[in-house]
Design a protein around this motif. Structure first.
Motif, PDB file in Angstrom:
ATOM      1  N   UNK A   6      38.348  64.915  14.619  1.00 24.25           N
ATOM      2  CA  UNK A   6      37.752  65.260  13.322  1.00 24.25           C
ATOM      3  C   UNK A   6      37.349  64.000  12.558  1.00 24.25           C
ATOM      4  N   UNK A   7      38.167  62.972  12.637  1.00 20.78           N
ATOM      5  CA  UNK A   7      37.870  61.712  11.967  1.00 20.78           C
ATOM      6  C   UNK A   7      36.633  61.064  12.597  1.00 20.78           C
ATOM      7  N   UNK A   8      36.580  61.063  13.921  1.00 22.34           N
ATOM      8  CA  UNK A   8      35.421  60.478  14.608  1.00 22.34           C
ATOM      9  C   UNK A   8      34.148  61.257  14.267  1.00 22.34           C
ATOM     10  N   UNK A   9      34.256  62.570  14.158  1.00 24.51           N
ATOM     11  CA  UNK A   9      33.103  63.399  13.799  1.00 24.51           C
ATOM     12  C   UNK A   9      32.582  63.017  12.414  1.00 24.51           C
ATOM     13  N   UNK A  26      27.778  56.391   8.453  1.00 21.87           N
ATOM     14  CA  UNK A  26      28.845  55.379   8.487  1.00 21.87           C
ATOM     15  C   UNK A  26      28.908  54.627   9.812  1.00 21.87           C
ATOM     16  N   UNK A  27      28.701  55.318  10.925  1.00 20.83           N
ATOM     17  CA  UNK A  27      28.798  54.637  12.219  1.00 20.83           C
ATOM     18  C   UNK A  27      27.651  53.656  12.452  1.00 20.83           C
ATOM     19  N   UNK A  28      26.614  53.717  11.627  1.00 23.38           N
ATOM     20  CA  UNK A  28      25.464  52.823  11.771  1.00 23.38           C
ATOM     21  C   UNK A  28      25.524  51.634  10.808  1.00 23.38           C
ATOM     22  N   UNK A  29      26.540  51.566   9.988  1.00 24.56           N
ATOM     23  CA  UNK A  29      26.660  50.442   9.054  1.00 24.56           C
ATOM     24  C   UNK A  29      26.918  49.152   9.827  1.00 24.56           C
ATOM     25  N   UNK A  30      26.298  48.049   9.416  1.00 21.58           N
ATOM     26  CA  UNK A  30      26.534  46.779  10.107  1.00 21.58           C
ATOM     27  C   UNK A  30      27.942  46.238   9.848  1.00 21.58           C
ATOM     28  N   UNK A  31      28.447  45.524  10.824  1.00 22.24           N
ATOM     29  CA  UNK A  31      29.784  44.934  10.724  1.00 22.24           C
ATOM     30  C   UNK A  31      29.876  44.038   9.492  1.00 22.24           C
ATOM     31  N   UNK A  32      28.820  43.298   9.194  1.00 25.66           N
ATOM     32  CA  UNK A  32      28.862  42.392   8.035  1.00 25.66           C
ATOM     33  C   UNK A  32      29.147  43.143   6.738  1.00 25.66           C
ATOM     34  N   UNK A  33      28.603  44.345   6.598  1.00 21.26           N
ATOM     35  CA  UNK A  33      28.841  45.159   5.403  1.00 21.26           C
ATOM     36  C   UNK A  33      30.288  45.645   5.377  1.00 21.26           C
ATOM     37  N   UNK A  34      30.795  46.063   6.519  1.00 21.42           N
ATOM     38  CA  UNK A  34      32.184  46.519   6.603  1.00 21.42           C
ATOM     39  C   UNK A  34      33.146  45.368   6.338  1.00 21.42           C
ATOM     40  N   UNK A  35      32.800  44.181   6.817  1.00 19.23           N
ATOM     41  CA  UNK A  35      33.633  42.995   6.570  1.00 19.23           C
ATOM     42  C   UNK A  35      33.623  42.622   5.087  1.00 19.23           C
ATOM     43  N   UNK A  36      32.498  42.845   4.429  1.00 15.55           N
ATOM     44  CA  UNK A  36      32.420  42.581   2.997  1.00 15.55           C
ATOM     45  C   UNK A  36      33.429  43.458   2.258  1.00 15.55           C
ATOM     46  N   UNK A  58      34.432  48.983  15.486  1.00 20.59           N
ATOM     47  CA  UNK A  58      33.389  48.013  15.845  1.00 20.59           C
ATOM     48  C   UNK A  58      33.981  46.676  16.277  1.00 20.59           C
ATOM     49  N   UNK A  59      35.004  46.208  15.586  1.00 17.25           N
ATOM     50  CA  UNK A  59      35.576  44.903  15.915  1.00 17.25           C
ATOM     51  C   UNK A  59      36.301  44.914  17.264  1.00 17.25           C
ATOM     52  N   UNK A  60      36.722  46.089  17.710  1.00 22.72           N
ATOM     53  CA  UNK A  60      37.425  46.192  18.983  1.00 22.72           C
ATOM     54  C   UNK A  60      36.539  46.712  20.108  1.00 22.72           C
ATOM     55  N   UNK A  61      35.240  46.771  19.861  1.00 24.16           N
ATOM     56  CA  UNK A  61      34.297  47.181  20.902  1.00 24.16           C
ATOM     57  C   UNK A  61      34.483  48.617  21.360  1.00 24.16           C
ATOM     58  N   UNK A  62      34.829  49.503  20.437  1.00 20.42           N
ATOM     59  CA  UNK A  62      35.109  50.891  20.797  1.00 20.42           C
ATOM     60  C   UNK A  62      34.031  51.872  20.331  1.00 20.42           C
ATOM     61  N   UNK A  63      32.848  51.370  20.028  1.00 15.99           N
ATOM     62  CA  UNK A  63      31.799  52.253  19.527  1.00 15.99           C
ATOM     63  C   UNK A  63      31.394  53.307  20.556  1.00 15.99           C
ATOM     64  N   UNK A  64      31.680  53.055  21.828  1.00 17.14           N
ATOM     65  CA  UNK A  64      31.359  54.039  22.863  1.00 17.14           C
ATOM     66  C   UNK A  64      32.105  55.357  22.642  1.00 17.14           C
TER      67      UNK A  64
END
Length: 74
Positions: A6-9, A26-36, A58-64
């Motif tokens: 449900x969270x991933x959805x 949310x899944x399309x937001x760039x890492x730089x924005x999330x890091x901000x 994203x930081x752990x390469x789990x976007x798949x």
């Protein structure tokens, strides 16, 4: 421990409600924005939890993990 489906959805459906990336899923937001947000502080509540989760993914390469959910939306 398996991720909460449900969270991933929510990560592939919910759009950013404000700011520079308003209306971006949310899944399309760039890492730089999330890091901000990480530096400045995530919003309180559900949105903040989802943004922080997306950063970890994203930081752990789990976007798949989100790919099957994205395909289901098309």
């Amino acid at each position: 421990m398996a991720p909460d489906p449900a969270l991933l959805q929510q990560l592939v459906m919910m759009k950013m409600p404000f700011g520079k990336y308003k209306d971006v899923v949310l899944c399309e937001l760039p890492v730089s924005y999330l890091e901000w947000f990480q530096r400045k502080g995530f919003p309180k509540g559900k949105l903040g939890m989802l943004l922080e989760t997306m950063l970890v993914i994203k930081m752990n390469g789990l976007t798949h993990l989100l790919d099957p959910l994205k395909k289901g939306l098309r």
